[in-house]
Design an enzyme around this catalytic site. Structure first.
Site, PDB file in Angstrom:
ATOM      1  N   GLY A  48       3.028  -0.637   5.504  1.00  0.00           N
ATOM      2  CA  GLY A  48       3.966  -1.414   4.596  1.00  0.00           C
ATOM      3  C   GLY A  48       4.879  -0.522   4.177  1.00  0.00           C
ATOM      4  N   GLU A 103       4.039   4.110  -1.942  1.00  0.00           N
ATOM      5  CA  GLU A 103       3.118   2.825  -1.574  1.00  0.00           C
ATOM      6  C   GLU A 103       4.195   1.883  -1.619  1.00  0.00           C
ATOM      7  OE1 GLU A 103       1.248   1.547  -0.065  1.00  0.00           O
ATOM      8  OE2 GLU A 103      -0.810   1.116  -1.100  1.00  0.00           O
ATOM      9  N   ASP A 104       3.895   0.622  -0.935  1.00  0.00           N
ATOM     10  CA  ASP A 104       4.993  -0.548  -1.022  1.00  0.00           C
ATOM     11  C   ASP A 104       4.768  -1.053  -2.189  1.00  0.00           C
ATOM     12  OD1 ASP A 104       2.380  -0.950  -0.107  1.00  0.00           O
ATOM     13  OD2 ASP A 104       3.085  -2.137   2.006  1.00  0.00           O
ATOM     14  N   ASP A 107      -1.196  -3.918  -6.084  1.00  0.00           N
ATOM     15  CA  ASP A 107      -1.663  -5.356  -6.495  1.00  0.00           C
ATOM     16  C   ASP A 107      -2.841  -5.376  -7.321  1.00  0.00           C
ATOM     17  OD1 ASP A 107      -1.325  -8.107  -5.719  1.00  0.00           O
ATOM     18  OD2 ASP A 107      -3.258  -7.755  -4.821  1.00  0.00           O
ATOM     19  N   LYS A 135       2.481  -5.536  -9.155  1.00  0.00           N
ATOM     20  CA  LYS A 135       2.311  -7.100  -9.647  1.00  0.00           C
ATOM     21  C   LYS A 135       1.242  -6.645 -10.891  1.00  0.00           C
ATOM     22  CE  LYS A 135       2.193  -9.343  -5.390  1.00  0.00           C
ATOM     23  NZ  LYS A 135       1.308  -9.923  -4.124  1.00  0.00           N
ATOM     24  N   PHE A 156       2.878 -13.895  -3.287  1.00  0.00           N
ATOM     25  CA  PHE A 156       2.522 -13.160  -1.837  1.00  0.00           C
ATOM     26  C   PHE A 156       4.016 -13.019  -1.495  1.00  0.00           C
ATOM     27  CE2 PHE A 156       2.449 -12.924   2.643  1.00  0.00           C
ATOM     28  CZ  PHE A 156       1.444 -11.887   2.818  1.00  0.00           C
ATOM     29  N   ASP A 163       4.269  -7.347   5.632  1.00  0.00           N
ATOM     30  CA  ASP A 163       4.251  -8.427   6.627  1.00  0.00           C
ATOM     31  C   ASP A 163       3.348  -9.607   5.888  1.00  0.00           C
ATOM     32  OD1 ASP A 163       1.745  -6.966   6.648  1.00  0.00           O
ATOM     33  OD2 ASP A 163       1.111  -8.007   8.418  1.00  0.00           O
ATOM     34  N   ARG A 169       8.025  -7.878   8.869  1.00  0.00           N
ATOM     35  CA  ARG A 169       8.304  -6.317   8.326  1.00  0.00           C
ATOM     36  C   ARG A 169       9.590  -6.036   8.608  1.00  0.00           C
ATOM     37  NH1 ARG A 169       3.391  -3.908   7.375  1.00  0.00           N
ATOM     38  NH2 ARG A 169       1.626  -4.616   8.956  1.00  0.00           N
TER      39      ARG A 169
HETATM   40  P1  5GP Z   1      -4.221  -3.405  -3.755  1.00  0.00           P
HETATM   41  O1  5GP Z   1      -5.312  -2.384  -3.143  1.00  0.00           O
HETATM   42  O2  5GP Z   1      -3.453  -2.798  -4.866  1.00  0.00           O
HETATM   43  O3  5GP Z   1      -4.861  -4.788  -4.283  1.00  0.00           O
HETATM   44  O4  5GP Z   1      -3.296  -3.905  -2.761  1.00  0.00           O
HETATM   45  C1  5GP Z   1      -2.410  -3.184  -2.044  1.00  0.00           C
HETATM   46  C2  5GP Z   1      -2.195  -3.305  -0.830  1.00  0.00           C
HETATM   47  O5  5GP Z   1      -2.166  -4.761  -0.434  1.00  0.00           O
HETATM   48  C3  5GP Z   1      -0.960  -3.048  -0.414  1.00  0.00           C
HETATM   49  O6  5GP Z   1      -0.491  -1.679  -0.070  1.00  0.00           O
HETATM   50  C4  5GP Z   1      -0.236  -3.947   0.643  1.00  0.00           C
HETATM   51  O7  5GP Z   1      -0.462  -3.579   1.820  1.00  0.00           O
HETATM   52  C5  5GP Z   1      -1.152  -5.223   0.223  1.00  0.00           C
HETATM   53  N1  5GP Z   1      -0.400  -6.183  -0.476  1.00  0.00           N
HETATM   54  C6  5GP Z   1      -0.648  -6.505  -1.684  1.00  0.00           C
HETATM   55  N2  5GP Z   1       0.139  -7.593  -2.165  1.00  0.00           N
HETATM   56  C7  5GP Z   1       0.665  -7.888  -1.286  1.00  0.00           C
HETATM   57  C8  5GP Z   1       1.946  -9.081  -0.810  1.00  0.00           C
HETATM   58  O8  5GP Z   1       2.546  -9.837  -1.803  1.00  0.00           O
HETATM   59  N3  5GP Z   1       2.325  -9.005   0.432  1.00  0.00           N
HETATM   60  C9  5GP Z   1       1.892  -8.216   1.422  1.00  0.00           C
HETATM   61  N4  5GP Z   1       2.487  -8.341   2.653  1.00  0.00           N
HETATM   62  N5  5GP Z   1       0.928  -7.263   1.282  1.00  0.00           N
HETATM   63  C10 5GP Z   1       0.576  -6.994   0.042  1.00  0.00           C
HETATM   64 MG    MG Z   2       0.381  -0.827   1.108  1.00  0.00          MG
END
Ligand code: 5GP
Ligand code: MG
Length: 180
Positions: A48, A103-104, A107, A135, A156, A163, A169
């Site tokens: 991402g 990092e993109d 969450d 977030k 989301f 993606d 993407r």
């Molecule tokens: P976490 O481990 O912080 O819950 O999630 C991180 C990863 O989940 C991010 O690197 C990303 O790849 C994916 N992710 C979290 N939120 C979103 C979203 O709204 N859209 C997309 N496409 N990926 C997300």
């Molecule tokens: Mg990511």
């Protein structure tokens, strides 16, 4: 309002490319200051983060920076460890180095906490975390995020490297799901 459909879901324009780039520029300005004389290694978390990493890295004009691309690979651990996510693709020795994780989106924070922990075991001088998006309402881990481009609601999103089931993407803007 611009709308798109990916697979079976509808999305609406949420963050324009222009706004994304101004958030990237702000992070780049701060990092150019902070990293002067440090020869940092940037680490892009695939998949991402590739667009964010590209736009940020080319703005590192005051720094002798290097970049590496890594992925988290899932495999089944034993009964106690459950699913384990291992960082793969890091060929450099990061001992004693300043590392900047790109990092993109953060969450829950589980991914970035895990990455940070794995990097710390390799004894870097410091680990700096830069995420384009956060977030805050979804965050359950207490991780220190040094640079956050933008805070967004807990919906989301796709585009700019992110993606939905493999698609989206390539979108220059970021789109948010329409909950119907
Ligand atoms: P976490 O481990 O912080 O819950 O999630 C991180 C990863 O989940 C991010 O690197 C990303 O790849 C994916 N992710 C979290 N939120 C979103 C979203 O709204 N859209 C997309 N496409 N990926 C997300
Ligand atoms: Mg990511």
């Amino acid at each position: 309002m611009k709308k798109i459909k990916i697979h079976n879901k509808n999305f609406k324009l949420f963050i324009s490319h222009e706004k994304i780039l101004s958030a990237v520029e702000k992070i780049a300005d701060s990092l150019n200051e902070k990293l002067k004389g440090k020869q940092p290694l940037f680490i892009c978390i695939l998949n991402g983060s590739f667009m964010f990493a590209a736009d940020l890295f080319k703005r590192m004009e005051s720094v002798e920076a290097e970049i590496s691309f890594v992925k988290l690979a899932s495999y089944k651990g034993d009964k106690t460890t459950g699913e384990v996510k291992q960082l793969i693709g890091l060929s450099q020795n990061i001992e004693g180095r300043t590392v900047v994780v790109l990092e993109d989106i953060v969450d829950s924070g589980i991914t970035i906490e895990n990455i940070q922990e794995q990097l710390r075991q390799l004894n870097p001088r410091e680990v700096i975390i830069a995420t384009l998006l956060l977030k805050p309402d979804a965050l359950i881990k207490k991780v220190q995020l040094d640079y956050v481009g933008m805070e967004i609601p807990n919906d989301f999103i796709v585009g700019y490297g992110l993606d939905y089931d493999g698609q989206g993407r390539n979108l220059a803007d970021i789109f948010s799901i329409i909950n119907e």
